[in-house]
Motif scaffolding. Sequence first.
Motif, PDB file in Angstrom:
ATOM      1  N   ARG A 296       0.836  -1.193   0.000  1.00 46.77           N
ATOM      2  CA  ARG A 296       0.000   0.000   0.000  1.00 46.77           C
ATOM      3  C   ARG A 296       0.882   1.260   0.000  1.00 46.77           C
ATOM      4  NH1 ARG A 296      -4.045  -3.405  -1.260  1.00 46.77           N
ATOM      5  NH2 ARG A 296      -5.186  -4.245   0.533  1.00 46.77           N
ATOM      6  N   LYS A 297       1.889   1.276   0.860  1.00 49.42           N
ATOM      7  CA  LYS A 297       2.783   2.434   0.961  1.00 49.42           C
ATOM      8  C   LYS A 297       3.591   2.629  -0.318  1.00 49.42           C
ATOM      9  CE  LYS A 297       5.233   3.012   4.679  1.00 49.42           C
ATOM     10  NZ  LYS A 297       6.093   2.741   5.840  1.00 49.42           N
ATOM     11  N   LEU A 298       4.000   1.540  -0.943  1.00 51.66           N
ATOM     12  CA  LEU A 298       4.789   1.634  -2.169  1.00 51.66           C
ATOM     13  C   LEU A 298       4.032   2.399  -3.246  1.00 51.66           C
ATOM     14  CD1 LEU A 298       7.336   0.732  -3.763  1.00 51.66           C
ATOM     15  CD2 LEU A 298       6.057  -1.329  -4.408  1.00 51.66           C
ATOM     16  N   VAL A 299       2.777   2.037  -3.452  1.00 48.14           N
ATOM     17  CA  VAL A 299       1.946   2.711  -4.453  1.00 48.14           C
ATOM     18  C   VAL A 299       1.648   4.143  -4.016  1.00 48.14           C
ATOM     19  CG1 VAL A 299      -0.255   2.688  -5.673  1.00 48.14           C
ATOM     20  CG2 VAL A 299       0.917   0.534  -5.194  1.00 48.14           C
ATOM     21  N   LEU A 300       1.288   4.319  -2.746  1.00 44.43           N
ATOM     22  CA  LEU A 300       0.894   5.635  -2.242  1.00 44.43           C
ATOM     23  C   LEU A 300       2.030   6.645  -2.344  1.00 44.43           C
ATOM     24  CD1 LEU A 300      -0.925   7.618  -0.774  1.00 44.43           C
ATOM     25  CD2 LEU A 300      -0.414   6.461   1.381  1.00 44.43           C
ATOM     26  N   CYS A 303       3.255   7.308  -6.224  1.00 43.33           N
ATOM     27  CA  CYS A 303       2.303   8.014  -7.086  1.00 43.33           C
ATOM     28  C   CYS A 303       1.953   9.405  -6.555  1.00 43.33           C
ATOM     29  CB  CYS A 303       1.049   7.173  -7.263  1.00 43.33           C
ATOM     30  SG  CYS A 303       1.348   5.635  -8.160  1.00 43.33           S
ATOM     31  N   LEU A 304       1.863   9.565  -5.219  1.00 38.86           N
ATOM     32  CA  LEU A 304       1.575  10.887  -4.670  1.00 38.86           C
ATOM     33  C   LEU A 304       2.736  11.842  -4.941  1.00 38.86           C
ATOM     34  CD1 LEU A 304      -0.492  12.559  -3.098  1.00 38.86           C
ATOM     35  CD2 LEU A 304       0.629  11.839  -0.975  1.00 38.86           C
ATOM     36  N   PHE A 305       3.961  11.339  -4.871  1.00 33.48           N
ATOM     37  CA  PHE A 305       5.132  12.168  -5.170  1.00 33.48           C
ATOM     38  C   PHE A 305       5.140  12.596  -6.642  1.00 33.48           C
ATOM     39  CE2 PHE A 305       9.528  12.738  -6.533  1.00 33.48           C
ATOM     40  CZ  PHE A 305       9.985  13.674  -5.601  1.00 33.48           C
ATOM     41  N   LEU A 306       4.858  11.659  -7.551  1.00 35.53           N
ATOM     42  CA  LEU A 306       4.823  11.992  -8.976  1.00 35.53           C
ATOM     43  C   LEU A 306       3.717  13.000  -9.280  1.00 35.53           C
ATOM     44  CD1 LEU A 306       5.413   8.458 -10.540  1.00 35.53           C
ATOM     45  CD2 LEU A 306       7.002  10.399 -10.543  1.00 35.53           C
ATOM     46  N   TYR A 335      -4.928   9.832  -8.668  1.00 41.65           N
ATOM     47  CA  TYR A 335      -6.010   8.873  -8.558  1.00 41.65           C
ATOM     48  C   TYR A 335      -5.523   7.428  -8.452  1.00 41.65           C
ATOM     49  CZ  TYR A 335     -10.212  11.740  -8.857  1.00 41.65           C
ATOM     50  OH  TYR A 335     -11.243  12.593  -8.579  1.00 41.65           O
ATOM     51  N   LEU A 336      -4.293   7.155  -8.858  1.00 37.07           N
ATOM     52  CA  LEU A 336      -3.731   5.828  -8.612  1.00 37.07           C
ATOM     53  C   LEU A 336      -3.657   5.526  -7.114  1.00 37.07           C
ATOM     54  CD1 LEU A 336      -0.840   5.456 -11.229  1.00 37.07           C
ATOM     55  CD2 LEU A 336      -2.834   3.973 -11.008  1.00 37.07           C
ATOM     56  N   THR A 337      -3.599   6.588  -6.300  1.00 38.57           N
ATOM     57  CA  THR A 337      -3.560   6.396  -4.846  1.00 38.57           C
ATOM     58  C   THR A 337      -4.952   6.408  -4.224  1.00 38.57           C
ATOM     59  OG1 THR A 337      -3.454   8.747  -4.160  1.00 38.57           O
ATOM     60  CG2 THR A 337      -1.390   7.710  -4.844  1.00 38.57           C
ATOM     61  N   GLY A 338      -5.988   6.696  -5.018  1.00 42.50           N
ATOM     62  CA  GLY A 338      -7.311   6.964  -4.461  1.00 42.50           C
ATOM     63  C   GLY A 338      -7.905   5.841  -3.636  1.00 42.50           C
ATOM     64  N   ALA A 339      -7.634   4.581  -3.999  1.00 50.03           N
ATOM     65  CA  ALA A 339      -8.178   3.451  -3.248  1.00 50.03           C
ATOM     66  C   ALA A 339      -7.304   3.075  -2.054  1.00 50.03           C
ATOM     67  CB  ALA A 339      -8.323   2.250  -4.174  1.00 50.03           C
TER      68      ALA A 339
END
Length: 415
Positions: A296-300, A303-306, A335-339
């Motif tokens: 979860r953290k890896l994606v969050l 993607c939030l940084f980008l 939105y990749l982090t939205g879920a």
Amino acid sequence: MFSHGKGTVIIFLFLAGVINYLDRSALSIAAPFIKDDLSLSATEMGIIFSSFSVGYAIFNFLGGMASDRYGAKLTLFVAMIVWSLFSGALVLAVGFVSMIIIRVLFGMGEGPLSATISKMVNNWFPPNQRASVIGLTNSGTPLGGAISGPIVGFIAITYGWRVSFIAIMIIGIIWAIFWWKFVKEKPASSIQQANAESAAALEKSAAGRKLKLTFYLKQKTVLFTAFAFFAYNYILFFFLTWFPSYLVDARGLSVKDMSIVTVIPWVLGFIGLALGGFVSDFFSKKFANKGVLFSRKLVLVTCLFLSAVCIGLAGMVTTTVGAVSLVALSVFFLYLTGAIYWAIVNDVVDQNNVGSVGGFMHFLANTAGIIGPTVTGYLVDTSGTYTAAFLLAGGLAVFASLAVIRFVRPIVKPA
């Protein structure tokens, strides 16, 4: 994932998200007309944008608690009726004060949506599918934003901005009627499912003891996930409220062209949100030995940084194509982090508290909707440009990404 009535639940929740953002983003599309019609300044328009989030943020938490106590089906039914009626009530606005009152009440109606979606997904789907389903159902929100531009723009130009709000009110009421008739709170096999989930919850809580809501509300994992969600919402509300006006004021687009151009970021956002949960669940399987929270953290964080980098650069480029492209990429990564925020809550919180904790997190996150649009309006009025607003949105997301790396950890239950 779509068997035994689950597909019906997914479709209805998806459509609820479409209607939610169709209603919510309608104001930003109609803003140039409303601003002229009611003689409002940029600062006043920013306050009106922010007023929505006053009611919205409070009822994120209260709506989550209601979904735990009264059920997600009833909570979402009432919410849809209320927000649809106050969306239509915007036609009664005669000035600055009346706009604020109606938008606060409208926000109160929309507040329970995300927490009730999370609760409904928790009721119907096993843990290994929840991030994917949350992403899929929530992907209706950017689609609603995408279609609002052409729909509201066309109606506003042809028939006047007030007619568009009546039309979307009717759509919401129709959805509520069908939702109540065709959707159940839990699947028919809820007894077996409840037994399995209760056993899992007992294993997660110390000595099989139910943990109080207050225990979770003090956890750093919950608070800093909420902070990351705050940064997410700051960018989102900046885009949702001010981007159409930015295209008209700073880039010189007509309202007709603006309503078409705004579709581009929303479409990418739809793709990102639909994929985000699947990406997270994929990485949770790939890095199963590191624990689900790691994926979860890896994606969050990534993607939030980008998203932060893209939104910051969008404020500094000199061309309309460059600005729109970078904003679209920012919305996609965002939105990749939205879920993920909701998936983290579902991962670390027992079923009895998941609606309330999710609502609390969403409440903290949506204070960004109170602060952000007003700050943006002030920055535009004082500086005459949108550059500082873009940079501020990106800076907050960078800081939040670092905070997630440092503070979001598995919750240690008391002995």
